[in-house]
Structures are given as C-alpha cells and as structure tokens.
Scaffold this active site. Structure first.
Site: not given
Length: 245
Positions: A143, A156
């Site tokens: 990501s 995250y």
C-alpha cells in the site's frame, strides 16, 4: 482471451473482490491459469465459473491466510490442478483504521495476522516448489501506507512497511525467484467496509469516493510485472490516483 507460450499458473489470495478479483480477470483474459483463494467461497465459485466460460483455466479453493495449514493446502491444490506454481499474488488484506489510543487490540492482531503473517505463510507455502522448478514470482500487495504513515493508520502502515521489508529481503536472497511489491493508493475495494472506528471509516470512504481508481488499474500493474521476461524483475510499483496527495 489470448494465450502464449508464457502462460503461467497464478495463485491469488483475497480473490473474491477488489484487487484480487480484478487481477484474476486480467490474468485469465491473458490466458494464464488461475487458482482463486478467499473465505467467501460462493463468490469464488461464481467468478471461477465465469472465467471458465470465457475459456480460461480457473479453479478456486477456500482459503484462510491466517492458517498455515489452509495456505499449504491452497498451494497443494495448485500442484494437483495445474502441476506447478509460477506466481503467487499475496493480495489478501484488512484495514480497520483507528487511533492507537482507541486500543482496538483485536483489530491490531487481525491486521498482523492477515497483512503480515498471511504474506509469510504464502511465501512459505510456495517457495519450496518454486525452488524445485528453478523459478517463480511472488507478488506482494502492499500500500502507499507502506511508504507513509497517517493518523488512524499507524498499525496498518506498520504491517505494510513490514511487507516491503520482507519483500526486499526475499529479493536479495533470491536468484531464480522474482519478487514484486505493488503499492496501491486509494483504490475501489471493500477495505473500508469493515472494522475500525466509525470516524476513520467514514473519512476513508469519503476520500475513496472522491479519489479512488478502479481495481483494474492495480491488476494492470500486476500483469505488467508478471509478463516481463524471466531475467527482468520489477521490484516495486506504486500506483495511486493522480489527485492523491
């Protein structure tokens, strides 16, 4: 559907929606053999059936990436179905966003289990077979949060930074297995649908509605890396909306 001598057997985790589903469609359209894995088997079955009707060799298996036994069974199914494993797309992931002070410890554990442990289990399940074959390709979906940290995304981001570090280490250790990290920005998916604080979830959804690119854009990037010659290793691709800061 197109076919070529470079047709490969590709395993895709988290293939029931979003980037995983889009990648399955893209690679199947190119003639690759695909094995789809996820927990939602009804969706997988429907997708695999659709791909087969289009002429692509496609199969599916129930998969829980947090279970080593499940991931090893998934890899074994690829050998049974197609005889080899050329590519693993480690795509399964979760993103319940919240401030650290909320102490959503169960969600922290879930992110570690799916986003990091699941990637490790995937590598462990396919690497021996790739070594025996004398080649293979592991694609880890990270990501842009693996490149920067934002409020509510600390845990995250930590898992995605770890995926990048793990991938780079594996790349340096490998001479016959290619390693690619694909880092999507805001992409249309179901990542913001579950978990996290209501405020963080709403903010992520609002940003995605304004900015998100289609999952097919990430599938195109994955296909690009996979389709390079064996002596060309595309190590990192960051794909974000033009308007994303």
């Amino acid at each position: 559907m197109t076919t070529s001598a470079a047709t490969k057997t590709v395993l895709i985790t988290g293939a029931s929606s979003g980037i995983g589903e889009a990648t399955a469609r893209r690679l199947a359209a190119q003639g690759h053999r695909v094995l789809l894995g996820a927990r939602r088997t009804e969706r997988l079955a429907a997708l695999a059936k659709e791909l087969r009707h289009g002429g692509a060799p496609a199969a599916h298996r129930e998969l829980d990436v947090t279970s080593l036994d499940s991931v090893q069974a998934f890899a074994a199914a690829a050998i049974e179905e197609f005889g080899r494993i050329d590519v693993l797309v480690n795509n399964a992931g979760v993103m319940p966003l919240s401030p650290i002070a909320d102490l959503r410890i169960a969600e922290w554990e879930q992110m570690i289990d799916v986003n990091l442990r699941g990637v490790l289990f995937g590598i462990a399940a396919v690497l021996p077979q790739m070594r025996r074959q004398g080649g293979g390709h592991i694609v880890n979906v990270s990501s842009v949060s693996g490149h920067r940290v934002d409020p509510t995304a600390a845990v995250y981001s930590a898992t995605k930074f770890a995926v990048a570090a793990l991938s780079e280490g594996l790349r340096q250790e490998s001479r016959d297995v290619r390693v690619t990290v694909v880092s999507p920005g805001f992409t249309r998916s179901e990542l913001t649908d579950r978990g996290g604080s209501a405020e963080a979830r709403a903010a992520a959804r609002a940003a995605a509605e304004q900015l998100a690119i289609p999952a097919s854009a990430i599938a195109d990037a994955i296909a690009f890396a996979i389709d390079q010659p064996a002596n060309v290793d595309v190590n990192e691709l960051v794909v974000r909306p033009t308007a994303q800061g």
